[in-house]
Enzyme design. Structure first.
Site, PDB file in Angstrom:
ATOM      1  N   LYS A 172       0.891  -1.172   0.000  1.00  0.00           N
ATOM      2  CA  LYS A 172       0.000   0.000   0.000  1.00  0.00           C
ATOM      3  C   LYS A 172       0.925   1.217   0.000  1.00  0.00           C
ATOM      4  O   LYS A 172       1.365   1.677   1.051  1.00  0.00           O
ATOM      5  CB  LYS A 172      -0.894  -0.026   1.249  1.00  0.00           C
ATOM      6  CG  LYS A 172      -2.217   0.711   1.132  1.00  0.00           C
ATOM      7  CD  LYS A 172      -2.155   2.140   0.689  1.00  0.00           C
ATOM      8  CE  LYS A 172      -1.723   3.086   1.772  1.00  0.00           C
ATOM      9  NZ  LYS A 172      -1.488   4.477   1.267  1.00  0.00           N
ATOM     10  N   ARG A 176       0.169   9.746  -2.812  1.00  0.00           N
ATOM     11  CA  ARG A 176       0.653  10.960  -3.495  1.00  0.00           C
ATOM     12  C   ARG A 176       1.456  10.639  -4.749  1.00  0.00           C
ATOM     13  O   ARG A 176       1.460  11.416  -5.702  1.00  0.00           O
ATOM     14  CB  ARG A 176       1.564  11.748  -2.555  1.00  0.00           C
ATOM     15  CG  ARG A 176       0.878  12.315  -1.336  1.00  0.00           C
ATOM     16  CD  ARG A 176       1.863  13.261  -0.653  1.00  0.00           C
ATOM     17  NE  ARG A 176       1.515  13.601   0.698  1.00  0.00           N
ATOM     18  CZ  ARG A 176       0.567  14.462   1.034  1.00  0.00           C
ATOM     19  NH1 ARG A 176      -0.150  15.051   0.116  1.00  0.00           N
ATOM     20  NH2 ARG A 176       0.346  14.730   2.305  1.00  0.00           N
ATOM     21  N   CYS A 280      14.150  11.061   5.420  1.00  0.00           N
ATOM     22  CA  CYS A 280      14.187  10.758   6.853  1.00  0.00           C
ATOM     23  C   CYS A 280      15.614  10.797   7.372  1.00  0.00           C
ATOM     24  O   CYS A 280      15.840  10.823   8.568  1.00  0.00           O
ATOM     25  CB  CYS A 280      13.556   9.407   7.135  1.00  0.00           C
ATOM     26  SG  CYS A 280      14.552   8.075   6.506  1.00  0.00           S
TER      27      CYS A 280
HETATM   28  P1  NAD Z   1       2.610   9.400   6.404  1.00  0.00           P
HETATM   29  O1  NAD Z   1       2.717   8.849   7.766  1.00  0.00           O
HETATM   30  O2  NAD Z   1       1.681  10.524   6.156  1.00  0.00           O
HETATM   31  O3  NAD Z   1       2.142   8.243   5.379  1.00  0.00           O
HETATM   32  C1  NAD Z   1       2.805   6.989   5.326  1.00  0.00           C
HETATM   33  C2  NAD Z   1       1.790   5.933   4.891  1.00  0.00           C
HETATM   34  O4  NAD Z   1       0.750   5.853   5.875  1.00  0.00           O
HETATM   35  C3  NAD Z   1       1.129   6.231   3.551  1.00  0.00           C
HETATM   36  O5  NAD Z   1       1.011   5.035   2.819  1.00  0.00           O
HETATM   37  C4  NAD Z   1      -0.225   6.788   3.963  1.00  0.00           C
HETATM   38  O6  NAD Z   1      -1.235   6.530   3.009  1.00  0.00           O
HETATM   39  C5  NAD Z   1      -0.528   6.072   5.268  1.00  0.00           C
HETATM   40  N1  NAD Z   1      -1.339   6.870   6.183  1.00  0.00           N
HETATM   41  C6  NAD Z   1      -1.345   8.234   6.309  1.00  0.00           C
HETATM   42  N2  NAD Z   1      -2.226   8.609   7.258  1.00  0.00           N
HETATM   43  C7  NAD Z   1      -2.784   7.481   7.744  1.00  0.00           C
HETATM   44  C8  NAD Z   1      -3.765   7.227   8.753  1.00  0.00           C
HETATM   45  N3  NAD Z   1      -4.340   8.206   9.452  1.00  0.00           N
HETATM   46  N4  NAD Z   1      -4.091   5.949   9.014  1.00  0.00           N
HETATM   47  C9  NAD Z   1      -3.517   4.946   8.332  1.00  0.00           C
HETATM   48  N5  NAD Z   1      -2.594   5.131   7.359  1.00  0.00           N
HETATM   49  C10 NAD Z   1      -2.220   6.379   7.067  1.00  0.00           C
HETATM   50  O7  NAD Z   1       4.094   9.759   5.926  1.00  0.00           O
HETATM   51  P2  NAD Z   1       4.551  10.512   4.601  1.00  0.00           P
HETATM   52  O8  NAD Z   1       4.189  11.949   4.711  1.00  0.00           O
HETATM   53  O9  NAD Z   1       4.120   9.747   3.404  1.00  0.00           O
HETATM   54  O10 NAD Z   1       6.133  10.341   4.712  1.00  0.00           O
HETATM   55  C11 NAD Z   1       6.972  11.227   5.412  1.00  0.00           C
HETATM   56  C12 NAD Z   1       7.337  10.674   6.778  1.00  0.00           C
HETATM   57  O11 NAD Z   1       7.963   9.400   6.639  1.00  0.00           O
HETATM   58  C13 NAD Z   1       8.357  11.539   7.516  1.00  0.00           C
HETATM   59  O12 NAD Z   1       7.980  11.626   8.861  1.00  0.00           O
HETATM   60  C14 NAD Z   1       9.662  10.769   7.367  1.00  0.00           C
HETATM   61  O13 NAD Z   1      10.620  11.006   8.371  1.00  0.00           O
HETATM   62  C15 NAD Z   1       9.157   9.375   7.427  1.00  0.00           C
HETATM   63  N6  NAD Z   1      10.116   8.447   6.857  1.00  0.00           N
HETATM   64  C16 NAD Z   1      10.787   7.628   7.723  1.00  0.00           C
HETATM   65  C17 NAD Z   1      11.724   6.742   7.234  1.00  0.00           C
HETATM   66  C18 NAD Z   1      12.458   5.829   8.176  1.00  0.00           C
HETATM   67  O14 NAD Z   1      13.014   4.832   7.719  1.00  0.00           O
HETATM   68  N7  NAD Z   1      12.475   6.103   9.471  1.00  0.00           N
HETATM   69  C19 NAD Z   1      11.989   6.684   5.859  1.00  0.00           C
HETATM   70  C20 NAD Z   1      11.280   7.531   5.015  1.00  0.00           C
HETATM   71  C21 NAD Z   1      10.337   8.402   5.525  1.00  0.00           C
END
Ligand code: NAD
Length: 504
Positions: A172, A176, A280
């Site tokens: 999933k 975006r 990240c």
């Molecule tokens: P996000 O948490 O908004 O979304 C991530 C995933 O979760 C997406 O597939 C989205 O559809 C889903 N999602 C969003 N809201 C949800 C909800 N309320 N309930 C269930 N699922 C939901 O993150 P993003 O904006 O796509 O990515 C950026 C974030 O990811 C930053 O905080 C970044 O630091 C983090 N990140 C972390 C790593 C790591 O390895 N630690 C790597 C890359 C990105």
């Protein structure tokens, strides 16, 4: 308008009832519609994957990795198309998009070692005529839920080991930038992957919750923001699923007085502003040790910021592109304003950058989500620009008077993903690596993302769960251990024994 659907059972599905917009962040215009799956659509996908997994899981692992190897080749052959799609939906530059793909295919290359990773352990003669062996078996159907910022790399980090270990995989991706994940699934099929083994479900919270609640899904690998990581981890625990959930970050870089300031500034500018800070592992807090170091570092960073070019990611010479969405731009602008109001020195203010006189391939960039590089100095630890992940091209400087004061900052921060130190002193570097409370450490290396055969994972609020991504941990995460004790006595020694079996 281009329509992006799900990829289930080796086919593109029909459109879902609910649709989302896929924007081009460089123009702000809607460029495609993406289907947002209902619970029923997710359940149907998972059922299909369960059927497909039986034969895939039973297959000789060397045959499975031949498919992965072919898939890897097809991704390389199609990387130009994939990188352009990433740039158009995410906004990062074309070269950065190639890096996104390359760090993903690195993990597919590592996954080609699956037959070795899956080898179990064997102890002969643990009792009279008794041998014990353990083996790793696939879990069944597993899922990956991934963020917008690496639409190729992170899906491949999850899918590679999961598939090579014999699981069926339901991805999933972020709603975006969904095109590349769907293309990856199509290429897996083209590589000879059986239909239904690698599926992509597009969607939002409804699709995620359906995955979390499905009794068929045995493990969930999540990457995204910390709030959602924690939510997913807790919901998986409640339904007895294995989960590894990676969250947000605030990566510090210590610059010691003996550091080569030019080399440090080059590294920091690239790591803070590359990909518009939407990584990240981006460096977002610089900690110069000593006033003189702070002044020299600030001057060197300001000079380099002056040479950065912000624009369309497909344009040559652009250092970084737009943020992913208007909501991301609003958030970054809000946090910058909070920093100003809190009394931090705004040395370079990237707000209000105007690209309305620029166009790319006939389209105006005026509506794009651009923001210039921003630098704050004299930031203190209670300010929101220090406490929160900004996820934009904003670097904050927190001055420290000593190494002890400097290392306390990453150690006391809620996040613990990545950290770096720039120094010429091996003793200081060694002390830092031993005592810093962060999962991934760089010594004169700004973005210490480990290579594919080591593991990737943060500490504290940057990760929930026990096992890291890629490297040997990924095979542990996507398999379960079975231990067999077998007895083949020489003669007929059978007796009934009512006590606990022990070694006599
Ligand atoms: P996000 O948490 O908004 O979304 C991530 C995933 O979760 C997406 O597939 C989205 O559809 C889903 N999602 C969003 N809201 C949800 C909800 N309320 N309930 C269930 N699922 C939901 O993150 P993003 O904006 O796509 O990515 C950026 C974030 O990811 C930053 O905080 C970044 O630091 C983090 N990140 C972390 C790593 C790591 O390895 N630690 C790597 C890359 C990105």
């Amino acid at each position: 308008m281009r329509q992006i659907n799900h990829f289930v059972g080796g086919q593109t599905t029909a459109e879902s009832a609910r649709q989302g917009d896929v924007l081009n962040p460089a123009t702000g215009k809607v460029q495609a519609q993406v289907s947002l799956a209902s619970k029923a659509e997710v359940d149907a996908c998972i059922d299909n994957a369960r059927e497909a997994q039986r034969a895939w899981g039973a297959m000789n692992p060397q045959r499975r990795i031949r498919v992965i190897n072919k898939w890897l080749q097809l991704i390389h052959e199609n990387q130009d198309e994939l990188a352009r799609l990433i740039t158009l939906e995410h906004g990062k530059t074309y070269d950065d998009a190639l890096g996104d793909i390359a760090r993903g295919t690195d993990v597919l290359e590592f996954s080609l070692g699956a037959p070795h990773q899956l080898k179990g352990e064997y102890s002969t003669n643990v009792g009279s005529g008794i041998d014990t062996y353990s083996l790793r078996q696939p879990l069944g159907v597993v899922a990956g839920i991934t963020p917008f910022n690496f639409p190729a790399m992170i899906p491949l980090w999850k899918a590679g080991p999961a598939l090579a270990a014999g699981n069926a995989f339901v991805l999933k991706p972020s709603e975006r930038d969904p095109s590349v994940p769907v293309r990856l699934a199509e290429l897996f099929l083209e590589a000879g992957g059986p239909a239904g083994v690698f599926n992509v479900i597009n969607g939002d919270k409804e699709a995620v919750d359906a995955i979390l609640d499905s009794p068929v899904i045995k493990a969930v690998g999540f990457v995204g923001s910390t709030a959602i990581a924690q939510y997913i981890f807790e919901r998986c625990a409640a339904t007895g699923k294995r989960a590894q959930c990676f969250g947000g970050a605030k990566n510090h870089v210590l610059v010691m007085p003996d550091a080569n300031i030019d080399a440090a500034a080059d590294a920091i500018v690239g790591a803070a502003y590359g990909s518009a800070g939407e990584r990240c592992m981006a460096l977002s807090v610089a900690v110069p040790v000593g006033e003189e170091t702070a002044e020299r570092l600030k001057a060197a960073i300001v000079e380099r910021i002056g040479n950065l070019t912000v624009g369309h990611g497909l344009e040559k010479g652009v250092d970084y592109g737009p943020l992913v969405a208007q909501s991301a731009l609003d958030r970054v602008n809000r946090l910058i304003e909070e920093g100003v109001q809190a009394g931090a020195d705004i040395v370079v203010d990237g707000r209000g950058i105007d690209l309305s006189d620029k166009e790319f391939e006939g389209e105006s960039l005026g509506g794009g989500f651009f923001i210039g590089p921003t630098l704050f100095d004299k930031v203190t630890p209670e300010m929101s620009i220090y406490l929160e992940e900004i996820f934009g091209p904003v670097l904050v400087m927190v001055r420290a008077n000593s190494f002890e004061e400097a290392i306390r900052l990453p150690n006391e921060h809620q996040y613990g993903n990545g950290v770096a130190i720039f120094t010429e002193n091996g003793g200081a570097a060694r002390e830092f690596a031993a005592h810093v409370e962060v999962g991934m450490v760089g010594i004169n290396v700004p973005i210490p993302v480990p290579v594919a055969y080591h593991t990737f994972g943060g500490w504290k609020a940057s990760a929930f769960g026990d096992l890291n991504q890629h490297g040997p941990d990924s095979f542990r995460f996507y398999t379960k251990t079975k231990t067999v004790t077998s007895r083949w006595p020489d003669g007929d020694e059978s007796t009934a024994d009512f006590t606990m079996p022990v070694m006599k």
